[in-house]
Write an enzyme that holds these catalytic residues in place. Sequence first.
Site, PDB file in Angstrom:
ATOM      1  N   PRO A   2      16.134  30.651 -29.174  1.00 23.53           N
ATOM      2  CG  PRO A   2      14.622  32.299 -28.561  1.00 23.53           C
ATOM      3  CD  PRO A   2      16.090  32.028 -28.677  1.00 23.53           C
ATOM      4  CD  GLU A   3      15.926  24.631 -32.047  1.00 26.65           C
ATOM      5  OE1 GLU A   3      15.651  24.033 -33.094  1.00 26.65           O
ATOM      6  OE2 GLU A   3      16.495  24.079 -31.081  1.00 26.65           O
ATOM      7  CE  LYS A  52      18.055  29.134 -34.991  1.00 27.00           C
ATOM      8  NZ  LYS A  52      19.310  28.684 -34.345  1.00 27.00           N
ATOM      9  NE  ARG A 255      24.421  25.746 -29.697  1.00 25.86           N
ATOM     10  CZ  ARG A 255      23.157  26.166 -29.693  1.00 25.86           C
ATOM     11  NH1 ARG A 255      22.608  26.564 -30.828  1.00 25.86           N
ATOM     12  NH2 ARG A 255      22.450  26.176 -28.594  1.00 25.86           N
TER      13      ARG A 255
END
Length: 266
Positions: A2-3, A52, A255
């Site tokens: 989740p950002e 976060k 990523r």
Amino acid sequence: MPEGHIIHRLARHIRRSMGDEPVVVSSPQGRFAGSAALLNGQRVSRTAAWGKDLFVFWEAGEILHVHLGLIGKFRVARAPGPDPRDTIRLRLEGGGAEADVWDLTGPMRCELITPQEQRAITSALGADPLRPNGDVAGARTRFLSTKRPVAAALLDQRIIAGIGNVYRAELLFRAGIHPEVPAAALSEADFDSLWNDTVRLMRIGARLGNIVTTEPDEIGRTPGRMKPDDRLYVYKQQRCRRCGTDIAIAEVAGRNCYFCPTCQTR
């Protein structure tokens, strides 16, 4: 993972749903049982998010720190909630006739910390686009001082806290910047444009609960009425929404970063 916009929404939602009544706190999994017993019966005084990281402050002074990581998740249901499962690290049950039950599974961090430890965590984080009075000047200096690819700098939580893989791809597309360009090659104006766009988009995300980066005049709908397929330009898309070029992938900071080789040439 989740950002930041999701963590800010969680902070607000948990605070509202817990109200001013004593909270029943438990750990069906057992791994947080001792700390849960300390919190059980206390009231939540406030909540906060920084990037976060989520912080829940309790009336006796304890601070619950949660970082969801890659697989962590909060699920909410009306009381009495589902039967507790042994995967639930933490359960929060609010008081009142219409109370919510929050179940936390798979977090990277779930711990009680002191105010000093909380300050140490936040002092290591960069400016949060959803928090007022952030150290934007410090973020700008750190961003423009690194020779790492810009896509790596955007994921560095010590520079800007809260950006994840989706936002970084979309922000770079909107700016026309190739993900592998060194951050140090950009100008102060480039950083300021990226920062302002991040603030704008994350505010939309915090309000809606979804990442929306496309412009309404291109889609023909307001952000709140966009379908899931309308919300992004390049992230996990097959073709660029603007020019039709096949989307490319660059592996940056471990990523995949999606980008358009035609639109992102800077």
